[in-house]
Design an enzyme around this catalytic site. Structure first.
Site, PDB file in Angstrom:
ATOM      1  N   LYS A  15     -37.114  13.323  13.462  1.00  0.00           N
ATOM      2  CA  LYS A  15     -37.003  12.861  11.863  1.00  0.00           C
ATOM      3  C   LYS A  15     -38.026  13.512  11.190  1.00  0.00           C
ATOM      4  CE  LYS A  15     -36.361   8.173  12.333  1.00  0.00           C
ATOM      5  NZ  LYS A  15     -36.742   6.575  12.297  1.00  0.00           N
TER       6      LYS A  15
ATOM      7  N   LYS B 278     -21.507   7.661  18.463  1.00  0.00           N
ATOM      8  CA  LYS B 278     -21.580   6.010  18.299  1.00  0.00           C
ATOM      9  C   LYS B 278     -21.422   5.633  16.663  1.00  0.00           C
ATOM     10  CE  LYS B 278     -24.332   2.650  19.127  1.00  0.00           C
ATOM     11  NZ  LYS B 278     -25.765   2.017  19.608  1.00  0.00           N
TER      12      LYS B 278
ATOM     13  N   LYS C  49     -25.160   2.885  11.848  1.00  0.00           N
ATOM     14  CA  LYS C  49     -25.400   2.233  10.491  1.00  0.00           C
ATOM     15  C   LYS C  49     -26.375   3.142   9.583  1.00  0.00           C
ATOM     16  CE  LYS C  49     -29.558  -0.763  10.768  1.00  0.00           C
ATOM     17  NZ  LYS C  49     -30.652   0.236  10.838  1.00  0.00           N
TER      18      LYS C  49
END
Ligand code: TRP
Length: 332
Positions: A115, A198, A201
């Site tokens: 991140k 995957k 979201k």
């Protein structure tokens, strides 16, 4: 009666959009879990603050996620559903745990490294201490089980380490050691454009996922443009046709048909046929969910009151843990 049920706790950071993958996980798991376990679901809005958030959008998205959970069939009576920031004990326990966490442990966290490479302009301390807040989320509720994806395993490990540190220092068995929950695997839904990863979201490319609240046109477009191979035979082959296999998986879960039946249905037909039918099926499946969702979103008072009830039930548990922790570390 409910006292001997184990507690399962699941958190979702309020970023991105809930997806068809979440839908499938939800319908497969929630009903079954709520009978077996004491279930807590919360929206991690404090965690969302570790990256820049537009305050208005964050509020709206918190309502939206909450309403989507309900629209998907999560029962607010049988489960405790709440918003993290509305239970102030989370931030408080996080501080106590922060003072127990060696910097070296945080330095190892791969998600922090990733991140901070991604958000170079905003490497704030919250991004760094994020896993401690997550540990607080879990420990406040004496959770036995935490469903975690691959990316959160290291954070759960840190949480377990913290239980050990706390126990070593204060030795009174106040915090329960959580275990990862490996659910009876439902179908794994993959990204539409990159079927080797995957469906997520928080994917930046919105073509990769179908959101639960996408309108029918968008759903159709996304499914039609899903990556498939250049062959023409509709056949479930995960190795050689991962994109098609993913579409067939979605189709199979939503229709209840087996792969064999689907292969027979599409014998001699093109991928295009399958995509058109699948888009229809997804639209029709989500229609009642979306209708319920938009009803719920029209009434914020109702949502506020459900959130308040959820927070109150959560706080009853959280405050009892925090009280014991405060006492044992020497706070009056
Ligand atoms: N960090 C988790 C994620 O991004 C969300 C989360 C926050 C969580 N607190 C939690 C998950 C506690 C499980 C338990 O997916």
């Amino acid at each position: 009666m409910t006292n001997n049920k184990k507690t399962i706790l699941s958190g979702s950071t309020v970023t991105g959009d809930l997806t068809l993958g979440n839908y499938i996980g939800a319908i497969n798991n929630w009903k079954q879990l709520q009978d077996q376990y004491e279930c807590l679901y919360f929206l991690a809005d404090l965690h969302a603050l570790t990256v820049h958030q537009d305050p208005k959008i964050l509020k709206e998205r918190t309502y939206s996620f909450f309403a989507q959970y309900l629209a998907l069939g999560l029962d607010p009576q049988k489960n405790i559903i709440f918003v993290q920031s509305q239970v102030h004990e989370h931030a408080e326990l996080a501080w106590i745990l922060t003072c127990l966490t060696p910097m070296g442990y945080l330095n190892r966290m791969t998600q922090f490294k990733e991140k901070s490479e991604k958000h170079v302009k905003n490497i704030n301390a919250g991004l760094y201490t994020y896993p401690i807040l997550m540990a607080a989320d879990i420990l406040l509720y004496q959770a036995d089980l935490v469903p975690v994806g691959e990316d959160q395993k290291q954070h759960l490990e840190l949480c377990r380490d913290l239980v050990g540190f706390f126990e070593n220092r204060y030795g009174n068995g106040i915090l329960k050691m959580p275990e990862p929950y490996i659910g009876k695997m439902g179908a794994r839904i993959m990204s539409l454009q990159e079927p080797d990863k995957k469906m997520s979201k928080s994917d930046e490319n919105e073509k990769n996922f179908v959101s639960i609240i996408d309108d029918p046109k968008k759903i159709e477009k996304k499914i039609k443009s899903a990556t498939t191979d250049s062959d023409t035979v509709v056949q479930y082959d995960l190795t050689n046709k991962p994109g098609l296999a993913n579409l067939l998986t979605i189709y199979s879960v939503l229709s209840g048909k087996t792969m064999k039946e689907l292969e027979a249905d599409y014998e001699g037909k093109m991928y295009g046929h399958l995509k058109v039918d699948l888009a229809d099926l997804v639209v029709e499946t989500l229609r009642p969910v979306q209708a319920k969702y938009s009803d719920l979103m029209k009434n914020k008072d109702h949502l506020n009151s459900l959130m308040a009830k959820g927070a109150e039930r959560a706080r009853a548990k959280a405050s009892s843990t925090l009280k014991k922790v405060y006492d044992s570390v020497g706070l009056l």
